[in-house]
Design a protein around this motif. Structure first.
Motif, PDB file in Angstrom:
ATOM      1  N   GLU A   6       0.794  -1.227   0.000  1.00 51.80           N
ATOM      2  CA  GLU A   6       0.000   0.000   0.000  1.00 51.80           C
ATOM      3  C   GLU A   6       0.828   1.280   0.000  1.00 51.80           C
ATOM      4  O   GLU A   6       0.331   2.331  -0.413  1.00 51.80           O
ATOM      5  N   HIS A   7       2.080   1.223   0.448  1.00 52.28           N
ATOM      6  CA  HIS A   7       2.845   2.454   0.641  1.00 52.28           C
ATOM      7  C   HIS A   7       4.093   2.555  -0.228  1.00 52.28           C
ATOM      8  O   HIS A   7       4.901   3.463  -0.062  1.00 52.28           O
ATOM      9  N   GLY A   8       4.267   1.604  -1.138  1.00 54.66           N
ATOM     10  CA  GLY A   8       5.308   1.743  -2.144  1.00 54.66           C
ATOM     11  C   GLY A   8       6.703   1.334  -1.742  1.00 54.66           C
ATOM     12  O   GLY A   8       7.677   1.671  -2.427  1.00 54.66           O
ATOM     13  N   PHE A   9       6.838   0.582  -0.660  1.00 55.70           N
ATOM     14  CA  PHE A   9       8.161   0.154  -0.228  1.00 55.70           C
ATOM     15  C   PHE A   9       8.504  -1.217  -0.820  1.00 55.70           C
ATOM     16  O   PHE A   9       7.638  -2.086  -0.924  1.00 55.70           O
ATOM     17  N   VAL A  66      13.057   2.832   4.963  1.00 56.68           N
ATOM     18  CA  VAL A  66      14.158   3.711   4.548  1.00 56.68           C
ATOM     19  C   VAL A  66      13.793   4.312   3.202  1.00 56.68           C
ATOM     20  O   VAL A  66      13.239   3.625   2.330  1.00 56.68           O
ATOM     21  N   SER A  67      14.089   5.577   3.039  1.00 62.11           N
ATOM     22  CA  SER A  67      13.903   6.221   1.740  1.00 62.11           C
ATOM     23  C   SER A  67      15.163   6.979   1.360  1.00 62.11           C
ATOM     24  O   SER A  67      15.771   7.655   2.197  1.00 62.11           O
ATOM     25  N   ARG A  99      12.271   3.625  -2.044  1.00 67.42           N
ATOM     26  CA  ARG A  99      11.689   3.228  -0.755  1.00 67.42           C
ATOM     27  C   ARG A  99      11.974   1.754  -0.488  1.00 67.42           C
ATOM     28  O   ARG A  99      11.607   0.890  -1.290  1.00 67.42           O
ATOM     29  N   LEU A 100      12.591   1.479   0.652  1.00 70.31           N
ATOM     30  CA  LEU A 100      13.007   0.129   1.004  1.00 70.31           C
ATOM     31  C   LEU A 100      12.463  -0.237   2.383  1.00 70.31           C
ATOM     32  O   LEU A 100      12.360   0.619   3.266  1.00 70.31           O
ATOM     33  N   THR A 101      12.139  -1.513   2.569  1.00 69.24           N
ATOM     34  CA  THR A 101      11.702  -1.986   3.883  1.00 69.24           C
ATOM     35  C   THR A 101      12.246  -3.379   4.135  1.00 69.24           C
ATOM     36  O   THR A 101      12.526  -4.135   3.194  1.00 69.24           O
ATOM     37  N   ALA A 102      12.408  -3.714   5.401  1.00 68.72           N
ATOM     38  CA  ALA A 102      12.882  -5.048   5.779  1.00 68.72           C
ATOM     39  C   ALA A 102      12.362  -5.387   7.162  1.00 68.72           C
ATOM     40  O   ALA A 102      12.271  -4.518   8.040  1.00 68.72           O
ATOM     41  N   LEU A 103      12.021  -6.638   7.347  1.00 67.64           N
ATOM     42  CA  LEU A 103      11.704  -7.184   8.663  1.00 67.64           C
ATOM     43  C   LEU A 103      12.934  -7.949   9.126  1.00 67.64           C
ATOM     44  O   LEU A 103      13.320  -8.935   8.493  1.00 67.64           O
ATOM     45  N   THR A 104      13.554  -7.495  10.192  1.00 65.34           N
ATOM     46  CA  THR A 104      14.753  -8.170  10.695  1.00 65.34           C
ATOM     47  C   THR A 104      14.757  -8.168  12.220  1.00 65.34           C
ATOM     48  O   THR A 104      14.130  -7.318  12.854  1.00 65.34           O
ATOM     49  N   PRO A 105      15.507  -9.113  12.794  1.00 64.88           N
ATOM     50  CA  PRO A 105      15.876  -8.944  14.197  1.00 64.88           C
ATOM     51  C   PRO A 105      16.816  -7.745  14.316  1.00 64.88           C
ATOM     52  O   PRO A 105      17.554  -7.416  13.383  1.00 64.88           O
ATOM     53  N   CYS A 106      16.786  -7.077  15.449  1.00 65.88           N
ATOM     54  CA  CYS A 106      17.676  -5.956  15.748  1.00 65.88           C
ATOM     55  C   CYS A 106      18.359  -6.264  17.086  1.00 65.88           C
ATOM     56  O   CYS A 106      17.757  -6.875  17.966  1.00 65.88           O
TER      57      CYS A 106
END
Length: 424
Positions: free
Chosen positions: A188-191, A285-286, A251-258
């Protein structure tokens, strides 16, 4: 990193901006090191030019039989060869000291960032949702969670304090939250979804500003790699040392442990699931052109807000004051979710515009309309921190019998699960 030319042009403005962030004036020290480096470099270039000139003159003197002139020129060349290494070392030392000083100075706040020394100076700019009224005493997640599968004791036995073991329906709820967030941000948000390394090199941590200042807040391995404190590090560094095309924001996204050592937060939130050494987060991140950055900041903020709204979690948006922003930010909005067990709003996302601060550290550029490379602007934010969202769901959807309703919007991602029941 800062543009040395701007400091040379207006040192007073640089110091005034640092003062807004609670840092001492530094332009005099910066400019002294800059002058030392430039003087050594200039003198070295002059000596190199003279050496080349004298070397040519030696041949000419010998050709016309002027032995005395030739010998004098040879002596001059020998002296230059002796002096050059010291000048080169002086330039190197001054440059290294200058780089180290600049690397430890925070980003400068945008003009519309409010004044203030700490969180007391932050300004509420938006509020959504009404906190739920309870006909029983609302409890904190640390009291609700263990019967539902939030196992603090086992986590501590395995790994120590601030690690948690999730079982059964609780683990499923956390996975559903993470998948829901990721699907909304990409669909929905373009990432663009990314799968990134969890271990990065030192230069990647430097690029996004975690090093050198915040080394103690992160974990480093025996071979010198660092566990990411957030996938902002790996996502943003994906454009390091490149000149990229930017017709629109990347636009970038990731699901990770931190992973965070939390060295600077001793005694804070030691009970419960809010402040952990390991936690999951959907990062946004953009990378964009400077002229697109302000609108992109609004887009990223809205992308995070909508997750809370879809889950029915009351929140407020805070514009951080100059003294409370993160090291690399020039402007930051925090989202704070309502936790009825604490009767308080607590941070669940920070959405920051970094300007070209990180780009200079990474040498990340784009090719402008004139064809010349220029530094990109970078932005980052949580969309959202999964563990803190889990906490908010537990507290806002708790029932008198110890069960917790699953938000209706989340149920398709939870396999139709409607309620978490006490089973442990």
């Amino acid at each position: 990193m800062h543009d040395i030319r701007l400091i040379r042009d207006n040192p007073a403005a640089f110091d005034a901006a640092l003062a807004r962030r609670g840092f001492a004036a530094s332009s005099a020290e910066v400019l002294a090191l800059d002058e030392r480096r430039r003087t050594a470099a200039t003198r070295g270039q002059e000596l190199l030019a003279r050496r080349n000139e004298a070397s040519k003159a030696i041949g000419a003197a010998m050709g016309r039989g002027d032995a005395d002139a030739a010998e004098a020129l040879k002596a001059e060349v020998a002296a230059i060869k002796t002096d050059l290494p010291a000048l080169e070392e002086e330039e190197r030392e001054a440059g290294a000291a200058l780089d180290d000083l600049l690397a430890r100075l925070p980003n400068l706040p945008a003009d519309d960032v409010p004044e203030g020394e700490d969180e007391a100076g932050n300004v509420e700019v938006h509020k959504w949702g009404e906190p739920r009224g309870f006909d029983f005493a609302a409890r904190e997640h640390a009291d609700i969670g263990p019967a539902l599968g939030l196992d603090f004791e086992t986590g501590a036995k395995i790994a120590g304090a601030r690690f948690t073991f999730l079982r059964g329906q609780m683990a499923r709820l956390q996975r559903a939250l993470a998948q829901f967030m990721l699907d909304v941000q990409t669909g929905e948000h373009g990432f663009t979804e990314c799968a990134t390394p969890l271990l990065v090199r030192e230069e990647a941590m430097f690029g996004t500003g975690q090093l050198p200042k915040f080394a103690e807040d992160s974990f480093v391995t025996t071979d010198g790699r660092w566990l990411i404190p957030t996938s902002e590090v790996s996502l943003t560094n994906s454009v390091r040392e490149q000149i990229i095309d930017l017709p629109r924001p990347l636009r970038l996204t990731a699901l990770t442990p931190c992973f965070r050592s939390e060295a600077g937060s001793a005694g804070r939130d030691t009970r419960g699931y809010i402040r952990q050494h390991q936690f999951d987060k959907v990062e946004l991140v953009s990378i964009c052109r400077p002229e697109d950055a302000e609108a992109e900041h609004v887009h990223m903020l809205r992308s995070a807000q909508l997750i809370l709204e879809r889950l029915g979690l009351p929140y407020r948006t805070m514009l951080l004051c100059a003294g409370d922003m993160g090291f690399g930010a020039r402007k930051t909005y925090d989202l704070e979710v309502w936790l009825p067990g604490q009767a308080a709003y607590r941070e669940i996302s920070s959405v920051s515009w970094c300007g070209d601060f990180q780009a200079r550290r990474m040498n990340a550029r784009y090719r402008g309309e004139n064809g010349k490379p220029a530094f990109v602007h970078t932005l980052n934010g949580s969309g959202l921190a999964v563990g803190r969202t889990l906490v908010a769901v537990l507290e806002n959807y708790q029932q008198a019998d110890g069960s917790v309703l699953v938000p209706e919007a989340l149920r398709p991602w939870a396999g139709g699960l409607e309620k978490l029941e006490p089973v442990y």
